[in-house]
Design an enzyme around this catalytic site. Structure first.
Site, PDB file in Angstrom:
ATOM      1  N   SER A   1      -0.780   3.279 -14.966  1.00  0.00           N
ATOM      2  CA  SER A   1      -0.499   4.192 -13.853  1.00  0.00           C
ATOM      3  C   SER A   1      -0.559   5.618 -14.394  1.00  0.00           C
ATOM      4  O   SER A   1       0.171   5.952 -15.327  1.00  0.00           O
ATOM      5  CB  SER A   1       0.891   3.860 -13.303  1.00  0.00           C
ATOM      6  OG  SER A   1       1.270   4.784 -12.313  1.00  0.00           O
TER       7      SER A   1
ATOM      8  N   LYS B   1      -4.815   3.322 -12.276  1.00  0.00           N
ATOM      9  CA  LYS B   1      -4.178   3.681 -10.998  1.00  0.00           C
ATOM     10  C   LYS B   1      -3.846   5.159 -11.039  1.00  0.00           C
ATOM     11  O   LYS B   1      -3.158   5.611 -11.951  1.00  0.00           O
ATOM     12  CB  LYS B   1      -2.921   2.827 -10.806  1.00  0.00           C
ATOM     13  CG  LYS B   1      -1.885   3.360  -9.833  1.00  0.00           C
ATOM     14  CD  LYS B   1      -0.830   2.301  -9.543  1.00  0.00           C
ATOM     15  CE  LYS B   1       0.571   2.879  -9.504  1.00  0.00           C
ATOM     16  NZ  LYS B   1       1.597   1.833  -9.251  1.00  0.00           N
ATOM     17  N   LEU B   2      -4.363   5.885 -10.050  1.00  0.00           N
ATOM     18  CA  LEU B   2      -4.079   7.315  -9.969  1.00  0.00           C
ATOM     19  C   LEU B   2      -2.972   7.550  -8.957  1.00  0.00           C
ATOM     20  O   LEU B   2      -3.055   7.079  -7.814  1.00  0.00           O
ATOM     21  CB  LEU B   2      -5.328   8.093  -9.525  1.00  0.00           C
ATOM     22  CG  LEU B   2      -6.586   7.949 -10.382  1.00  0.00           C
ATOM     23  CD1 LEU B   2      -7.705   8.831  -9.796  1.00  0.00           C
ATOM     24  CD2 LEU B   2      -6.304   8.325 -11.838  1.00  0.00           C
ATOM     25  N   LYS B   3      -1.969   8.301  -9.361  1.00  0.00           N
ATOM     26  CA  LYS B   3      -0.956   8.741  -8.403  1.00  0.00           C
ATOM     27  C   LYS B   3      -1.581   9.835  -7.540  1.00  0.00           C
ATOM     28  O   LYS B   3      -2.277  10.721  -8.069  1.00  0.00           O
ATOM     29  CB  LYS B   3       0.263   9.286  -9.159  1.00  0.00           C
ATOM     30  CG  LYS B   3       1.040   8.211  -9.891  1.00  0.00           C
ATOM     31  CD  LYS B   3       1.727   7.277  -8.904  1.00  0.00           C
ATOM     32  CE  LYS B   3       2.759   6.408  -9.591  1.00  0.00           C
ATOM     33  NZ  LYS B   3       3.483   5.538  -8.641  1.00  0.00           N
TER      34      LYS B   3
ATOM     35  N   ASP C   1      -2.047   5.351  -5.690  1.00  0.00           N
ATOM     36  CA  ASP C   1      -0.673   5.086  -5.244  1.00  0.00           C
ATOM     37  C   ASP C   1      -0.075   6.384  -4.709  1.00  0.00           C
ATOM     38  O   ASP C   1       0.054   7.364  -5.449  1.00  0.00           O
ATOM     39  CB  ASP C   1       0.162   4.563  -6.423  1.00  0.00           C
ATOM     40  CG  ASP C   1       1.585   4.173  -6.018  1.00  0.00           C
ATOM     41  OD1 ASP C   1       1.929   4.289  -4.825  1.00  0.00           O
ATOM     42  OD2 ASP C   1       2.348   3.750  -6.913  1.00  0.00           O
TER      43      ASP C   1
ATOM     44  N   ASN D   1       3.021   6.571  -3.050  1.00  0.00           N
ATOM     45  CA  ASN D   1       4.490   6.578  -2.983  1.00  0.00           C
ATOM     46  C   ASN D   1       5.003   7.235  -1.695  1.00  0.00           C
ATOM     47  O   ASN D   1       5.853   8.126  -1.745  1.00  0.00           O
ATOM     48  CB  ASN D   1       5.105   7.252  -4.218  1.00  0.00           C
ATOM     49  CG  ASN D   1       4.972   6.419  -5.477  1.00  0.00           C
ATOM     50  OD1 ASN D   1       4.204   6.762  -6.378  1.00  0.00           O
ATOM     51  ND2 ASN D   1       5.683   5.298  -5.548  1.00  0.00           N
TER      52      ASN D   1
ATOM     53  N   GLU E   1      -2.038   2.124  -2.450  1.00  0.00           N
ATOM     54  CA  GLU E   1      -0.669   1.606  -2.505  1.00  0.00           C
ATOM     55  C   GLU E   1       0.272   2.530  -1.736  1.00  0.00           C
ATOM     56  O   GLU E   1       0.293   3.746  -1.966  1.00  0.00           O
ATOM     57  CB  GLU E   1      -0.275   1.514  -3.979  1.00  0.00           C
ATOM     58  CG  GLU E   1       1.083   0.921  -4.267  1.00  0.00           C
ATOM     59  CD  GLU E   1       1.360   0.876  -5.778  1.00  0.00           C
ATOM     60  OE1 GLU E   1       0.427   1.062  -6.593  1.00  0.00           O
ATOM     61  OE2 GLU E   1       2.522   0.667  -6.150  1.00  0.00           O
TER      62      GLU E   1
ATOM     63  N   ASP F   1       4.204  -1.425  -1.724  1.00  0.00           N
ATOM     64  CA  ASP F   1       5.148  -1.443  -2.851  1.00  0.00           C
ATOM     65  C   ASP F   1       6.545  -1.276  -2.252  1.00  0.00           C
ATOM     66  O   ASP F   1       7.242  -2.269  -1.970  1.00  0.00           O
ATOM     67  CB  ASP F   1       4.768  -0.300  -3.824  1.00  0.00           C
ATOM     68  CG  ASP F   1       5.769  -0.069  -4.952  1.00  0.00           C
ATOM     69  OD1 ASP F   1       6.840  -0.697  -4.963  1.00  0.00           O
ATOM     70  OD2 ASP F   1       5.492   0.760  -5.849  1.00  0.00           O
TER      71      ASP F   1
ATOM     72  N   LYS G   1       7.481  -6.035  -7.628  1.00  0.00           N
ATOM     73  CA  LYS G   1       8.368  -5.503  -8.674  1.00  0.00           C
ATOM     74  C   LYS G   1       9.676  -6.269  -8.571  1.00  0.00           C
ATOM     75  O   LYS G   1      10.360  -6.188  -7.550  1.00  0.00           O
ATOM     76  CB  LYS G   1       8.672  -4.025  -8.425  1.00  0.00           C
ATOM     77  CG  LYS G   1       7.557  -3.069  -8.766  1.00  0.00           C
ATOM     78  CD  LYS G   1       8.006  -1.640  -8.511  1.00  0.00           C
ATOM     79  CE  LYS G   1       6.831  -0.689  -8.666  1.00  0.00           C
ATOM     80  NZ  LYS G   1       7.172   0.667  -8.202  1.00  0.00           N
TER      81      LYS G   1
ATOM     82  N   GLY H   1       5.456  -1.826 -12.053  1.00  0.00           N
ATOM     83  CA  GLY H   1       6.305  -1.456 -13.177  1.00  0.00           C
ATOM     84  C   GLY H   1       7.241  -0.334 -12.795  1.00  0.00           C
ATOM     85  O   GLY H   1       7.024   0.360 -11.793  1.00  0.00           O
TER      86      GLY H   1
END
Ligand code: OSB
Ligand code: MG
Length: 368
Positions: free
Chosen positions: A135, A161-163, A189, A191, A214, A239, A263, A291
């Site tokens: 990540s 995985k790119l935030k 992702d 968030n 995500e 997630d 998770k 994670g």
């Protein structure tokens, strides 16, 4: 078994580099470890909540409080118990899944160590090593991001995985695709940083053949995710929204996701994580293991879970060195882009006493 007591250990571990997401920038990992002492031996639990309630509603001091005030006393009163009954003993208390997961993990580790059985076997693992994804945080510039991604690919990580967040989405994804090519397994992702009104912008990501996006929308917005899934071609993965097997079933039924990030902490433990895995397999929904910047203890247990047959996408199961120069266990290292699933009883690893002592800032004994 019967509970003797639980030692809480607050640890603080510096990160090798700042980790920026749409909700925070972390330079150190503060977390709570549990040494669960029973009449049949001890086990380790790791509570993955963070200092502040920014990823979900949980936070370290909240976890410590609910453990000492409610969860540990309830488990002590449930004796004799085993790992499979911890969930029902703690079920009357709303929420606090990360705290519950840590306590269940400690009991599971103690029980399996006493029986001489590895967690991987207990959960139903079918692989002895698992592919490693990484990540990658939000950076100050695209050049800095390309350097970071290049270094991870050189190390052997098999998935990136790119935030992302508004203002850092299409441009970094395009740059990574242009520099490293179409063969790199790539996902993003958010968030929860977007709303449904951003659907047009998110649809621009469709051009880059991403494995998934995500959690683009808020945790409680299952309908929004279902609507978004019809407006974009990138598969939607959840997630934060998946907090139990029941919420996973609802999300799948609504069409809110076609992939699930599992998770264990977020869903209340490894046993609920396995139930979500089983549900997803039954619905042909691919899963992968998320994670939470785990220490070697949580990382070991995540590897056991990630070795189950439904984990068909590489997870955020990166090497210890992704986050930590020094881990509190023998570090997990990348071999040909994979990590080896521990085979020793329980979670299969022990804290190194000196390393653990060096990062422990406080301990508290909660008697049963
Ligand atoms: O959303 O997956 C997430 C880290 C902290 C909180 C939430 C998330 C993450 C990560 C990195 O993306 C996970 C890891 O590699 O441990
Ligand atoms: Mg996530």
């Amino acid at each position: 078994m019967k509970l003797t007591g639980v030692e809480l250990r607050w640890v603080s571990m510096p990160l090798v580099s700042p980790f920026r997401t749409s909700f925070s920038t972390q330079t150190a990992r503060e977390l709570l470890l549990l040494r669960v002492v029973t009449d049949e031996g001890e086990g380790w639990g790791e509570c993955v909540s963070m200092t502040s309630p920014l990823y979900n509603e949980e936070y370290i001091e909240g976890a410590a409080d609910v453990l000492r005030r409610f969860l540990v006393p309830a488990l002590a009163a449930a004796a004799p118990f085993d790992a499979a009954t911890v969930g029902s003993a703690l079920e009357p208390f709303y929420g606090h899944r990360m705290a519950k997961a840590a306590l269940e993990m400690g009991v599971l580790d103690a029980e399996l160590r006493a029986e001489g059985r590895p967690l991987s076997r207990e959960l139903g693992a079918v692989h002895d090593r698992v592919p490693s994804g990484v990540s990658v945080g939000i950076m100050d510039s695209v050049d800095q991001l390309l350097d970071a991604v290049g270094a991870y690919l050189d190390e052997g990580y098999v998935r990136i995985k790119l935030k992302i967040e508004p203002g850092w989405d299409v441009e970094p994804v395009r740059a990574v695709r242009e520099r490293f090519g179409d063969d790199v397994l790539l996902q993003v992702d958010a968030n929860t940083a977007y709303t449904l009104s951003d659907a047009r912008q998110l649809a621009r990501l469709d051009a880059f053949d991403l494995l998934l996006i995500e959690q683009p929308l808020p945790e409680d917005d299952l309908f929004g995710h279902a609507d978004l899934a019809r407006l974009i071609t990138t598969p939607v993965c959840l997630d934060e929204s998946i907090t139990s097997a029941r919420s996973a079933a609802a999300a799948i039924r609504l069409g809110a996701c076609s992939v699930v990030n599992i998770k264990p902490g977020r869903v209340g433990g490894y046993l609920e994580a396995r139930r979500i895995h089983d549900l997803c397999v039954a619905h042909s929904v691919p899963v992968w293991c998320g994670g939470m910047l785990e220490t070697g203890l949580g990382r070991a247990a995540n590897l056991a879970l990630a070795a189950l047959p439904g984990f068909v996408l590489p997870g955020d199961t990166s090497a210890s060195g992704r986050f930590y120069a020094t881990d509190i266990t023998t570090p997990f290292v990348l071999e040909d882009g994979h990590l080896t699933v521990p085979t020793a009883p329980g979670i299969g690893v022990d804290p190194l006493p000196d390393e653990l002592a060096a990062v422990t800032t406080r301990t508290e004994w909660i008697p049963a």
